[in-house]
Write a protein that holds these residues in place. Sequence first.
Motif, PDB file in Angstrom:
ATOM      1  N   ALA A  71       3.411 -12.728   1.831  1.00  0.00           N
ATOM      2  CA  ALA A  71       3.294 -11.346   2.277  1.00  0.00           C
ATOM      3  C   ALA A  71       3.483 -11.276   3.783  1.00  0.00           C
ATOM      4  N   VAL A  72       4.452 -10.489   4.218  1.00  0.00           N
ATOM      5  CA  VAL A  72       4.664 -10.250   5.645  1.00  0.00           C
ATOM      6  C   VAL A  72       4.106  -8.864   5.960  1.00  0.00           C
ATOM      7  N   CYS A  73       3.012  -8.840   6.693  1.00  0.00           N
ATOM      8  CA  CYS A  73       2.325  -7.604   7.046  1.00  0.00           C
ATOM      9  C   CYS A  73       2.751  -7.196   8.453  1.00  0.00           C
ATOM     10  N   LEU A  74       3.351  -6.037   8.574  1.00  0.00           N
ATOM     11  CA  LEU A  74       3.867  -5.570   9.855  1.00  0.00           C
ATOM     12  C   LEU A  74       2.887  -4.597  10.506  1.00  0.00           C
ATOM     13  N   PRO A  75       2.950  -4.466  11.824  1.00  0.00           N
ATOM     14  CA  PRO A  75       1.960  -3.631  12.523  1.00  0.00           C
ATOM     15  C   PRO A  75       2.050  -2.154  12.196  1.00  0.00           C
ATOM     16  N   ASP A  76       3.166  -1.711  11.596  1.00  0.00           N
ATOM     17  CA  ASP A  76       3.275  -0.300  11.214  1.00  0.00           C
ATOM     18  C   ASP A  76       2.639  -0.016   9.859  1.00  0.00           C
ATOM     19  N   GLY A  77       1.992  -1.033   9.269  1.00  0.00           N
ATOM     20  CA  GLY A  77       1.311  -0.861   7.991  1.00  0.00           C
ATOM     21  C   GLY A  77       2.137  -1.252   6.783  1.00  0.00           C
ATOM     22  N   SER A  78       3.424  -1.503   6.960  1.00  0.00           N
ATOM     23  CA  SER A  78       4.255  -1.906   5.826  1.00  0.00           C
ATOM     24  C   SER A  78       3.989  -3.362   5.464  1.00  0.00           C
ATOM     25  N   VAL A  79       4.139  -3.684   4.180  1.00  0.00           N
ATOM     26  CA  VAL A  79       3.947  -5.043   3.687  1.00  0.00           C
ATOM     27  C   VAL A  79       5.144  -5.405   2.808  1.00  0.00           C
ATOM     28  N   HIS A  80       5.758  -6.538   3.103  1.00  0.00           N
ATOM     29  CA  HIS A  80       6.911  -7.006   2.333  1.00  0.00           C
ATOM     30  C   HIS A  80       6.515  -8.309   1.648  1.00  0.00           C
ATOM     31  N   ILE A  81       6.610  -8.328   0.324  1.00  0.00           N
ATOM     32  CA  ILE A  81       6.143  -9.474  -0.452  1.00  0.00           C
ATOM     33  C   ILE A  81       7.323 -10.166  -1.118  1.00  0.00           C
ATOM     34  N   HIS A  82       7.477 -11.437  -0.797  1.00  0.00           N
ATOM     35  CA  HIS A  82       8.500 -12.262  -1.439  1.00  0.00           C
ATOM     36  C   HIS A  82       7.843 -13.103  -2.518  1.00  0.00           C
ATOM     37  N   ARG A  83       8.475 -13.160  -3.675  1.00  0.00           N
ATOM     38  CA  ARG A  83       7.997 -13.991  -4.779  1.00  0.00           C
ATOM     39  C   ARG A  83       8.957 -15.173  -4.917  1.00  0.00           C
ATOM     40  N   LYS A  84       8.422 -16.361  -4.797  1.00  0.00           N
ATOM     41  CA  LYS A  84       9.244 -17.571  -4.787  1.00  0.00           C
ATOM     42  C   LYS A  84      10.250 -17.557  -5.927  1.00  0.00           C
TER      43      LYS A  84
END
Length: 299
Positions: A88-101
């Motif tokens: 999970a890459v959590c960005l300071p603008d509140g967005s979260v991008h989740i990569h599944r292997k």
Amino acid sequence: MKEYNLARVEHFARSAAADGVQIVAFPEMCLLGYWHLTKRDAGYLHSVAEADDGPSIARVSALAAELHVGIGVGLLTARDGWLFNAYAVCLPDGSVHIHRKLHAFEHEAISSGGRYTVFDTPWDVRMGVLICYDNNLVENVRATALLGAQVLLAPHQTGGTDSVSPHGMKPIPLSVWENRHTDPGAVEDAFRGPNGRGWLLRWLPSRAHDNGLFVVFSNGVGRDDDEVRTGNAMVIDPYGRIIAESWAIHDAMVTADLDLDLVPLATGRRWLRARRPELYRPLTAKYGDEVDARTARFS
């Protein structure tokens, strides 16, 4: 364990923020530990997995917003009854991008993801994520670059694994790690040798060079159940040059300034433009010998 690891994430994230860092990338499965999961039953895995909006990601996301930095962490997630080795890459603008292997092999109960993860950031940098084994398949890094990634986050738990390949990685004896306080030189030699950094240099810089992107390689360090991870965190530029790396045999962080002006002129970017997609049908054809990632990893 999870609480301790979250505290380590916070410690390094605050240190990075104080140093002006914009994105902090922690290793694969850093919130749970890694190799011990291969020996647990499915019930245990489900008990420690979290939803995409679970408490760990919520906590890291709040920290990212507070510090105004992006924070990437690895964990086990559950979605519709399926388990995933996720990042999970959590960005300071509140967005979260989740990569599944994409090529999960750790446990028969852990499924592989089915899409690439490439996203825009508040810093006008497009980033992608590939977890550990995902990076071993050259097609994945090429696809990530073609989707516009300028920076690839590559969280790992590697080094010192027991490869069946005669010239692949081999385990680092646990005794070497356990004696690190009296003989740190032996650990340093092992981490830099053919089962650690030496193995990485056979292929990791080429992923950056051939695709004209930065690679941010993060990795576990120290004992991981019955194996020893070799650290060697590094940042590689679009020409395959290592611009920062860690030689530490303990938790450590490396930082680097990324000159994005290197990307459009990089050799790999010219190679991307020179592609002839009409020739590449063999890459998508099935030949009958394909196997799942778990079978391939342990065959």
